[in-house]
Write a protein that holds these residues in place. Structure first.
Motif, mmCIF file in Angstrom:
data_model
loop_
_atom_site.group_PDB
_atom_site.id
_atom_site.type_symbol
_atom_site.label_atom_id
_atom_site.label_comp_id
_atom_site.label_asym_id
_atom_site.label_seq_id
_atom_site.Cartn_x
_atom_site.Cartn_y
_atom_site.Cartn_z
ATOM 1 N N MET A 199 -56.136 -59.933 30.404
ATOM 2 C CA MET A 199 -55.907 -59.199 29.159
ATOM 3 C C MET A 199 -57.200 -59.039 28.369
ATOM 4 N N GLN A 200 -58.026 -60.092 28.382
ATOM 5 C CA GLN A 200 -59.291 -60.026 27.646
ATOM 6 C C GLN A 200 -60.193 -58.941 28.228
ATOM 7 N N GLU A 201 -60.214 -58.875 29.568
ATOM 8 C CA GLU A 201 -61.027 -57.857 30.246
ATOM 9 C C GLU A 201 -60.529 -56.452 29.908
ATOM 10 N N LEU A 202 -59.195 -56.287 29.911
ATOM 11 C CA LEU A 202 -58.606 -54.992 29.580
ATOM 12 C C LEU A 202 -58.925 -54.607 28.137
ATOM 13 N N ILE A 238 -51.672 -52.007 21.926
ATOM 14 C CA ILE A 238 -51.454 -51.881 23.367
ATOM 15 C C ILE A 238 -51.415 -53.260 24.023
ATOM 16 N N SER A 239 -52.353 -54.124 23.635
ATOM 17 C CA SER A 239 -52.433 -55.472 24.193
ATOM 18 C C SER A 239 -51.148 -56.251 23.939
ATOM 19 N N ASN A 240 -50.666 -56.192 22.704
ATOM 20 C CA ASN A 240 -49.429 -56.903 22.351
ATOM 21 C C ASN A 240 -48.230 -56.354 23.122
ATOM 22 N N ASN A 241 -48.169 -55.018 23.255
ATOM 23 C CA ASN A 241 -47.054 -54.396 23.974
ATOM 24 C C ASN A 241 -47.045 -54.780 25.453
ATOM 25 N N ILE A 242 -48.249 -54.849 26.044
ATOM 26 C CA ILE A 242 -48.349 -55.226 27.459
ATOM 27 C C ILE A 242 -47.937 -56.683 27.649
ATOM 28 N N GLU A 243 -48.372 -57.560 26.750
ATOM 29 C CA GLU A 243 -48.027 -58.980 26.866
ATOM 30 C C GLU A 243 -46.515 -59.206 26.740
ATOM 31 N N LYS A 244 -45.885 -58.437 25.839
ATOM 32 C CA LYS A 244 -44.424 -58.543 25.678
ATOM 33 C C LYS A 244 -43.708 -58.030 26.925
ATOM 34 N N LYS A 248 -47.931 -51.638 37.838
ATOM 35 C CA LYS A 248 -46.983 -51.377 36.761
ATOM 36 C C LYS A 248 -47.647 -51.452 35.395
ATOM 37 N N ILE A 249 -48.611 -52.380 35.273
ATOM 38 C CA ILE A 249 -49.359 -52.485 34.006
ATOM 39 C C ILE A 249 -50.119 -51.187 33.760
ATOM 40 N N ASN A 250 -50.737 -50.665 34.809
ATOM 41 C CA ASN A 250 -51.503 -49.418 34.670
ATOM 42 C C ASN A 250 -50.586 -48.270 34.244
ATOM 43 N N ASP A 251 -49.404 -48.179 34.866
ATOM 44 C CA ASP A 251 -48.436 -47.130 34.510
ATOM 45 C C ASP A 251 -47.989 -47.281 33.055
ATOM 46 N N PHE A 252 -47.741 -48.524 32.652
ATOM 47 C CA PHE A 252 -47.308 -48.795 31.280
ATOM 48 C C PHE A 252 -48.418 -48.457 30.288
ATOM 49 N N LEU A 253 -49.660 -48.755 30.686
ATOM 50 C CA LEU A 253 -50.815 -48.439 29.836
ATOM 51 C C LEU A 253 -50.917 -46.930 29.611
ATOM 52 N N VAL A 254 -50.709 -46.154 30.675
ATOM 53 C CA VAL A 254 -50.724 -44.693 30.566
ATOM 54 C C VAL A 254 -49.647 -44.225 29.594
#
Length: 283
Positions: free
Chosen positions: A1-4, A21-27, A37-43
């Motif tokens: 997450m830190q790298e992202l 975005i970071s908080n949404n991905i962690e949740k 899936k993380i990449n798709d969610f990020l998009v």
């Protein structure tokens, strides 16, 4: 997450969006981190910050069967004059009849620079009759000429000084009043030119110009460099102003209408390395 987070911060989209975005991905992925899936969610997240890419306000507004004045603003040094030339060429190639108006009568060389572009493009230009002439009078002359000679688009250059916001506000207000007087309508577009390389400073410029004039869209220059142009999302998030054009090089043809889907794809395509994906997939 830190790298992202670091990658997103470096793209100049601003801490506000990065933390959301970071908080949404962690949740979303608290129980596991499947990279694809993380990449798709990020998009999806990035797209959501820009709202509906098919919205009418994201498209260039031109009036049908009447003159379309396009007011172009921005600080000196961001590529405003070159952007005007590129936009003029963009519409000329689509068979629009385009007129330039040299409304920046204060910066030394501004009129000459725009005149050289007009000559190169073989399109007409309305210039001041004397040094430091009232810009509104030049705009009035240009609009009358454009209306009487069946032009489709009038591209109006303006002064890029921000040292005295009150003076610039009065000047742009006067120009807007002239546009309404001559055409019975507001400008088809008021475009703010921002250099992508300036990063978060571009957000500050957008904020400042939004206080001075009603900005309908952004022209983002120098998207051909190392800058990722995350400022697109930062401005949209903070001021709700869409990007209309992006400049991608030095040639006249190096300008295109902004495509949010293409932009997000380019922003995210290199985020995750294949070997990392392989490890996460269990291969």
């Amino acid at each position: 997450m830190q790298e992202l987070e670091d990658i997103l911060i470096q793209s100049d989209m601003g801490m506000n969006i990065v933390l959301k975005i970071s908080n949404n991905i962690e949740k979303k992925f608290s129980k596991g981190w499947p990279t694809e899936k993380i990449n798709d969610f990020l998009v999806e997240q990035l797209m959501s910050f820009y709202d509906d890419p098919k919205s009418k306000e994201n498209k260039i507004n031109l009036y049908k069967k009447k003159l379309s004045p396009i007011l172009v603003v921005g600080v000196n040094g961001v590529g405003k004059t070159t952007s005007i030339a590129k936009i003029a060429n963009f519409y000329k190639e689509k068979n629009y009849k385009v007129l330039l108006v040299a409304g920046d009568t204060f910066r030394a060389g501004a009129v000459e620079q725009l005149s050289l572009w007009a000559e190169r493009l073989e399109i007409e230009i309305i210039k001041p009759d004397k040094e430091q002439q009232d810009p509104a009078s030049v705009v009035y002359k240009g609009l009358e000429y454009g209306k009487n000679n069946n032009f489709d688009i009038v591209l109006i250059d303006t002064a890029g000084r921000l040292q005295n916001k009150v003076n610039l506000m009065k000047e742009l207000e006067k120009i807007n009043n002239i546009i309404v007087k001559v055409t019975n309508d507001k400008p088809a577009e008021t475009l703010l030119v921002i250099d992508a390389i300036t990063g978060q400073n571009g957000v500050i410029q957008a904020e400042t110009f939004s206080e001075i004039s009603k900005i309908s869209g952004i022209v983002l220059t120098k998207m051909d460099g190392t800058a990722k142009g995350g400022v697109v999302l930062a401005i949209r998030d903070k001021l709700n102003i869409p990007v209309k054009f992006i400049g991608t090089g030095e040639k006249l043809s190096d300008i295109s209408i902004f495509d949010i889907e293409e932009y997000v794809y380019n922003l995210t395509k290199d985020l995750f390395e294949p070997d990392i994906q392989g490890e996460n997939d269990g291969n």
